[in-house]
Write an enzyme that holds these catalytic residues in place. Sequence first.
Site, PDB file in Angstrom:
ATOM      1  CE  LYS A 125      -4.451  -1.572   1.663  1.00 61.58           C
ATOM      2  NZ  LYS A 125      -5.600  -1.278   2.541  1.00 61.58           N
ATOM      3  CE  LYS A 207     -10.744 -15.942  -5.280  1.00 57.39           C
ATOM      4  NZ  LYS A 207     -10.109 -15.998  -3.935  1.00 57.39           N
ATOM      5  CE  LYS A 210     -14.030  -5.170  -3.486  1.00 53.67           C
ATOM      6  NZ  LYS A 210     -14.884  -4.961  -2.310  1.00 53.67           N
TER       7      LYS A 210
END
Length: 344
Positions: A125, A207, A210
């Site tokens: 992050k 996979k 979203k």
Amino acid sequence: MSETEQTAQAKPERKKVILSGIQPTGVFTLGNYLGAVRNWGQMQEDYNCAYFIANLHAITVRQDPAKLRQQTVASYALLLACGVDPQKSLTFIQSHVPTHAELSWVLSCYTQFGELSRMTQFKDKSAKHPENVNVGLFTYPDLMAADILLYQADLVPVGADQKQHLEITRDIATRFNNVHGNVFTVPEPYIPKLGARIMSLADPTKKMSKSDENQNAFVSILDAPETIVKKFKRAVTDSEAEVVYREGKDGINNLMGIYSAVTGDSFETIQRDFAGRGYGDFKQAVGEAVAEHLRPVRENFDRLMKDKAYLEQCYTEGAKKALAISSRTLEKVYHKVGFTKPIR
């Protein structure tokens, strides 16, 4: 039979506590739902479940305040729409329960700087948001540990991205217990029964996610029926035009897996029913079956979002229960470290 044996036999076995938090940043995909979420209703019969909206965690990344408030309530409604019963499961919003932040500070004093420095999510992050490498992002694992340890959770469902966080939670709990006695339950990872593994509609070797830039690659559980059907019509398949499950047919294998998961039909039945009908008919059928399977979730969500008073009642009562339960743990911790009893 002795009186002791009768008492032991009559006493029900304690249900294990299982805890899970979701961030208020979006809607579950069909993959999330079929793989795990649709089992939540049954889980609350087998375990003492606690579910919360992790909005404290969400602000490690800059958020639009109005949007975060809206998404927090919507995410809570989505929990209920997916089958979580607030009368059976502890369901609350994290920021409503101050014990989470309070215990997080204590735990940060039992966490080594080097441990947090090695957390891969902090590194990832930080690289993704170099303009906002904040202290909250660094100490995120201590807040997550507090979430878990406050409720003496026995089990925590973890994906690959959260496995390291559970490991550090276990280390912190063990370290605190070694210093102060048996205060915290040391949680174990919860490995659910293997659900359907749903792949991307645009690239069936990946996979479903979203975060995919291609909106046709994933199905949201709140997508309109016509949107769902349209996405399945565009699903990547192959040039054989034969509905059969075998190696090398990733797209069709994925669609057959989805159709089987929502209808209960075996692959043999699917192959027989769609023999000679081609991919167009099959894609249409899969889309319609998925849309119908998700209809109760959509309808429940729409109904709940129109009844804000009921939602507020549920999350207020949930917060009160969560505060009562978590305060017992926090009082033990405060006593052990030398603080006076917290005042509420």
